[in-house]
Design an enzyme around this catalytic site. Structure first.
Site, short mmCIF file in Angstrom:
data_model
loop_
_atom_site.label_atom_id
_atom_site.label_comp_id
_atom_site.label_asym_id
_atom_site.label_seq_id
_atom_site.Cartn_x
_atom_site.Cartn_y
_atom_site.Cartn_z
N ARG A 1 -21.66 80.92 73.17
CA ARG A 1 -22.59 80.55 72.11
C ARG A 1 -23.59 81.67 71.83
NH1 ARG A 1 -25.70 75.98 73.86
NH2 ARG A 1 -25.23 76.82 75.90
N ASN B 1 -22.05 73.44 72.29
CA ASN B 1 -21.04 72.95 73.20
C ASN B 1 -20.73 71.50 72.88
OD1 ASN B 1 -20.87 75.32 74.68
ND2 ASN B 1 -22.32 74.66 76.24
#
Length: 89
Positions: free
Chosen positions: A18, A36
């Site tokens: 990320r 996530n």
């Protein structure tokens, strides 16, 4: 402005995916988010100029060095929400 939503499968959680996605998106001038999911995937929403979000989508096929991308599913999206930056959740 173009938009896509993608779901990235593989070893993509706990490896900086990320964060690296956010850095790449910001480099390209793309807004949106990476987060996530409970099933182990990462969801990415990207908004920006067509060529910039396509560059991000191409980058997502490999991801950062410590990740392993097994599959990338993406679709165009229509959203009225405008993102001011690229964030992670």
């Amino acid at each position: 402005m173009a938009c896509f939503k993608a779901w990235v499968t593989g070893d993509v959680q706990g490896v900086g995916f990320r964060h690296a996605t956010a850095l790449k998106a910001r480099e390209l001038g793309v807004t949106g988010y990476a987060k996530n999911l409970a099933d182990g995937r990462v969801e990415v929403l990207a908004q920006g100029r067509e060529e910039h979000i396509e560059a991000l989508r191409a980058w997502l096929n490999d991801g950062p060095r410590h990740a392993r991308v097994d599959a990338l599913t993406a679709k165009q999206c229509d959203t009225d929400e405008q993102y001011a930056a690229f964030t992670t959740a």
